[in-house]
Enzyme design. Structure first.
Site, PDB file in Angstrom:
ATOM      1  N   GLU A  80       0.821  -1.215   0.000  1.00  0.00           N
ATOM      2  CA  GLU A  80       0.000   0.000   0.000  1.00  0.00           C
ATOM      3  C   GLU A  80       0.857   1.268   0.000  1.00  0.00           C
ATOM      4  O   GLU A  80       0.540   2.245  -0.680  1.00  0.00           O
ATOM      5  CB  GLU A  80      -0.918   0.028   1.236  1.00  0.00           C
ATOM      6  CG  GLU A  80      -2.011  -1.035   1.243  1.00  0.00           C
ATOM      7  CD  GLU A  80      -1.559  -2.359   1.861  1.00  0.00           C
ATOM      8  OE1 GLU A  80      -0.333  -2.622   1.941  1.00  0.00           O
ATOM      9  OE2 GLU A  80      -2.439  -3.146   2.254  1.00  0.00           O
ATOM     10  N   LYS A  89      24.040  -0.750  -0.332  1.00  0.00           N
ATOM     11  CA  LYS A  89      23.520  -1.963   0.300  1.00  0.00           C
ATOM     12  C   LYS A  89      23.637  -1.859   1.818  1.00  0.00           C
ATOM     13  O   LYS A  89      24.674  -1.488   2.346  1.00  0.00           O
ATOM     14  CB  LYS A  89      24.379  -3.142  -0.154  1.00  0.00           C
ATOM     15  CG  LYS A  89      23.643  -4.193  -0.926  1.00  0.00           C
ATOM     16  CD  LYS A  89      24.646  -5.129  -1.602  1.00  0.00           C
ATOM     17  CE  LYS A  89      25.328  -6.034  -0.599  1.00  0.00           C
ATOM     18  NZ  LYS A  89      24.471  -7.109  -0.096  1.00  0.00           N
ATOM     19  N   HIS A 120      21.618   3.221 -16.880  1.00  0.00           N
ATOM     20  CA  HIS A 120      20.585   3.575 -15.905  1.00  0.00           C
ATOM     21  C   HIS A 120      19.953   4.925 -16.209  1.00  0.00           C
ATOM     22  O   HIS A 120      19.059   5.373 -15.497  1.00  0.00           O
ATOM     23  CB  HIS A 120      21.164   3.549 -14.490  1.00  0.00           C
ATOM     24  CG  HIS A 120      21.773   2.213 -14.165  1.00  0.00           C
ATOM     25  ND1 HIS A 120      23.077   1.899 -14.478  1.00  0.00           N
ATOM     26  CD2 HIS A 120      21.239   1.100 -13.621  1.00  0.00           C
ATOM     27  CE1 HIS A 120      23.315   0.649 -14.129  1.00  0.00           C
ATOM     28  NE2 HIS A 120      22.226   0.142 -13.602  1.00  0.00           N
TER      29      HIS A 120
END
Ligand code: GLN
Ligand code: ZN
Length: 756
Positions: A16, A114, A696
């Site tokens: 959501e 990361k 990208h």
């Protein structure tokens, strides 16, 4: 005994928050709607935990994008370029998270990295010399109050000062030590405010403590917390660690006046030994991470209860918890309607892990009674065998010898044989595999999955796409072609679906960063390839051209690292099983005249241990051989390529060379080519294709720019070793920019070639 949760997932069981955020970003939803979704999600997560009787329920674990970015904003760590936009606090926050382009200016997002050894990514805070670090945000307090109004006194969570400083990037001449005073005042102000609000506990996350620490770092940690704790007042402070053990600072933690210490007994291989050896300070509470917060398997109570008993011999007050935040697991099994109960009964997602903690607490309170029905039921699950293992797979793995991991002849000899055979020009051009996954490609797959078209129609569409793609690649003059990967939704899921032994979920989403979620496949049983997975499409592509066509596979380490792994066998054993399956595919491709085969290891680094001292023994010692196993059976004139992303390879460059591929292409266009220095320093033998442009971004690089890039590479690399390619697959790009960029790439390669 009490129970605690370090953090709960926040995107919502049906994502959501992702959808509300994306609607807000696109302008199709309002800020009020986004806030409303956030309020509802927080309330539902608190209530779920309350319903299971969790004693320490976190708040401020919610985030609109990332928890470390929240902490940076809490302390006013906002680089000038974002302040100058003059936006509201939340819009400034989103500008840092996603970049901003509009009437107020044009700035890129903060760097994303990361988060320790997970597939979650955080935004890197930037601390400028001019940073005025102080308590500036209210989110932490607002969410505490919000829960309080629902009748729940939460334990607010924030990233600790040491981890914050360790992960931040210092953009000027100042260093972490220059900010100690300001940081300490900031955290003190947080504690003061929490005291005013009536908080009982606060959780300060210091996961950086599970990495290798220098004496200076331990001194910094000690200085920060000594000063902060001196002013803590009535609120109790829990220092929470996770993702490993704290072998470098266990006694430091014991000696500081923390009220609670959170330790990871799942990933922390030495945690129990540390507790046994040094004991646990009297008066402190041990928050014991005993339920795996990263994997989806049910907890084995027998093992965990004996662990809890062992811990309890050394610590008087033990609180049971998960090993890390539940951010890293999906929400609930309730939304999995397609997997049989015989499978799902072995799984525990976030919601089910709450129940496990509640049950463990109950059994512990019954003096660990083995006659408790909860215990008996759990024990039954683990006493039988979960599935019928595949004896042939196990036997095949057991029979492997050193020869299976060694490709012959050695590289230098193969390189010559392959140069003669393929007769490619200097600086051969190629791509990384995928071509744009345009709307028609996705629609074709969706129609097939819905059953709206037949398998034959589905495949025919892909064949047509391949034919177009091959024709276009020939036309622009690429040297080594690819089929385009139109049949693949994802480089791991595609193979997971084609192999035996994987289980797939409908809604088991895990946040990867911001609004991006992934749905990792689950390694359920022994992995086997029962039929070819890529041969038909690759062979078709090959039949259309006289140029070489690269077969395209995903490697065993990447498949493993992007899946939920088994806990009943080692990662090494799983990797070997997958490697054998990929090996069969490699040999099948070769038998079908596909004589260049790329085996992608985009995620090779993902499970590299956090401590460098563990790299070889716990990981590289099997990960690199698993890759070698996939290709050691091919002929000397079959050329093996591999591809890697995320540019930080310098420290494992020797291991990458030891994968013994013939060619490696990797992402390098955004980094500074320092990788090439590492390559030279170690006498790297494998031929290399450092990406010459960044896929990208939709930007089309000019021929000149590409020539310059190649020139810089040729300053350092022997032209006989250099390949020319984009830095990753093109699937996220549009058609127009893809072909324009590739034409420039070929032109640049031709012009540079002419000068050699
Ligand atoms: N062959 C894959 C592709 O081109 C590689 C993807 C990746 O490295 N992430 O899409
Ligand atoms: Zn890539």
């Amino acid at each position: 005994m009490k129970t605690s949760i370090i953090g709960y997932p926040r995107v919502g069981a049906l994502r959501e928050l992702k959808f509300a955020s994306e609607n807000y970003f696109k302008g199709t939803g309002t800020l009020e709607q986004l806030n409303q979704t956030a309020v509802e999600l927080r309330a539902s997560h608190w209530k779920l935990q309350q319903a299971q009787g969790i004693d320490y329920i976190p708040s401020n674990d919610f985030s609109f994008y990332d928890g470390l970015l929240d902490t940076a904003c809490l302390f006013n760590i906002i680089p000038e370029r974002y302040r100058e936009l003059g936006l509201s606090p939340l819009e400034t926050y989103f500008a840092m998270a996603r970049g901003y382009q509009g009437e107020h200016g044009d700035v890129k997002a903060l760097a994303m990295k990361k988060w320790f050894n997970t597939n979650y990514h955080y935004m890197t805070p930037e601390i400028e010399d001019s940073a005025a670090i102080r308590l500036a945000g209210t989110k932490l307090f607002d969410e505490f109050n919000e829960a309080k109004q629902l009748g729940i006194t939460t334990k607010p969570v924030l990233v600790g000062p040491f981890t914050l400083l360790k992960l931040a990037k210092f953009t000027g001449s100042k260093q972490a030590t220059d900010f100690v005073g300001a940081i300490v005042e900031g955290y003190k102000a947080v504690l003061a405010q929490l005291n005013t609000l009536g908080a009982e506990w606060v959780q300060v996350d210091e996961p950086a403590l599970v990495t290798d620490l220098s004496p200076e770092e331990i001194a910094l940690f000690t200085e920060l917390h000594t000063q902060i704790l001196a002013a803590k007042g009535g609120v109790k402070v829990l220092v929470q660690t996770y993702f490993g053990d704290v072998r470098d600072c266990y006694q430091t933690l014991q000696s500081l006046p923390f009220d609670g210490i959170g330790l990871d007994f799942v990933e922390g291989t030495q945690t129990l030994a540390l507790v046994k050896q040094h004991g646990f300070a009297q008066g402190k509470v041990l928050f014991a991470g005993v339920v795996n917060g990263k994997n989806i398997w049910k907890n084995q109570y027998k093992k965990t209860l004996s662990l809890i008993q062992a811990i309890s011999q050394h610590a008087a007050q033990v609180v049971l918890g998960t090993s890390c935040s539940l951010l890293h697991v999906p929400y609930t099994l309730k939304n999995e309607t397609k997997l049989p109960e015989s499978t799902t009964k072995y799984f525990a997602f976030a919601e089910e892990k709450l129940q496990e903690l509640a049950e463990l607490k109950t059994i512990a309170s019954l003096e660990y009674s083995k006659s408790s029905p909860l215990y008996i039921e759990n024990d039954k699950l683990f006493s039988g065998s979960r599935f019928a293992g595949d004896a042939s797979v196990q036997a095949r793995a057991a029979a492997l010898t050193d020869a299976d991991f060694t490709r012959l002849p050695a590289f230098a000899e193969r390189e010559q044989i392959q140069k003669n055979k393929f007769n490619l020009p200097l600086l051969p051009t190629t791509t990384i595999g995928s071509f744009p996954q345009t709307a028609d490609v996705r629609a074709n797959r969706a129609s097939f999955k819905k059953g709206a078209i037949s398998e034959e129609q589905y495949k025919q569409f892909n064949f047509d796409k391949i034919a177009q793609c091959i024709a276009q690649q020939e036309e622009i003059g690429l040297d080594v072609l690819v089929h385009g990967e139109y049949e693949r939704n994802d480089m791991v899921e595609y193979f997971g679906e084609s192999l035996d032994g994987f289980a797939f979920t409908q809604n088991a989403w895990v946040q990867s960063y911001g609004t991006r979620c992934v749905k990792p496949p689950i390694i359920w049983g022994d992995i086997r390839r029962s039929k070819p997975m890529t041969v038909e499409y690759s062979a078709y592509a090959k039949s259309l051209t006289n140029k070489p066509v690269k077969g395209m596979l995903t490697g065993p380490v990447t498949i493993l690292n992007w899946s939920f792994t088994r806990e009943d066998i080692s990662l090494k054993d799983s990797a070997l099983q997958i490697a054998l399956a990929i090996r069969d595919e490699v040999l099948d491709l070769e038998a079908n005249q596909i004589d260049i085969i790329q085996i992608d290891e985009a995620a090779l680094r993902e499970k590299l241990p956090l401590r460098q001292s563990d790299w070889q023994s716990e990981y590289l010692s099997w990960a690199i051989p698993a890759f070698r196993l996939t290709h050691s059976g091919v002929q000397s004139d079959t050329q093996i390529h591999t591809h890697m992303c995320y540019s930080q390879f310098s420290d494992i460059i020797r291991d990458i060379d030891a994968m013994d591929a013939d060619v490696i292409t990797f992402e390098a266009s955004r980094s500074d080519l320092s990788i090439i220095d590492s390559i030279n320093a170690c006498g790297f033998k494998t031929e290399v294709g450092p990406g010459v442009y960044d896929i990208h971004s939709p930007r089309v690089p000019s021929v000149d720019e590409l020539k310059q890039g190649l020139g810089r590479m040729l300053d350092k690399i022997d032209p006989a070793k250099l390949w020319v390619n984009p830095d990753c697959g093109l699937k996220t790009r549009g058609e127009a920019e893809t072909w324009a960029s590739l034409k420039h790439l070929i032109e640049a390669a031709q012009e540079v070639r002419a000068t050699l």
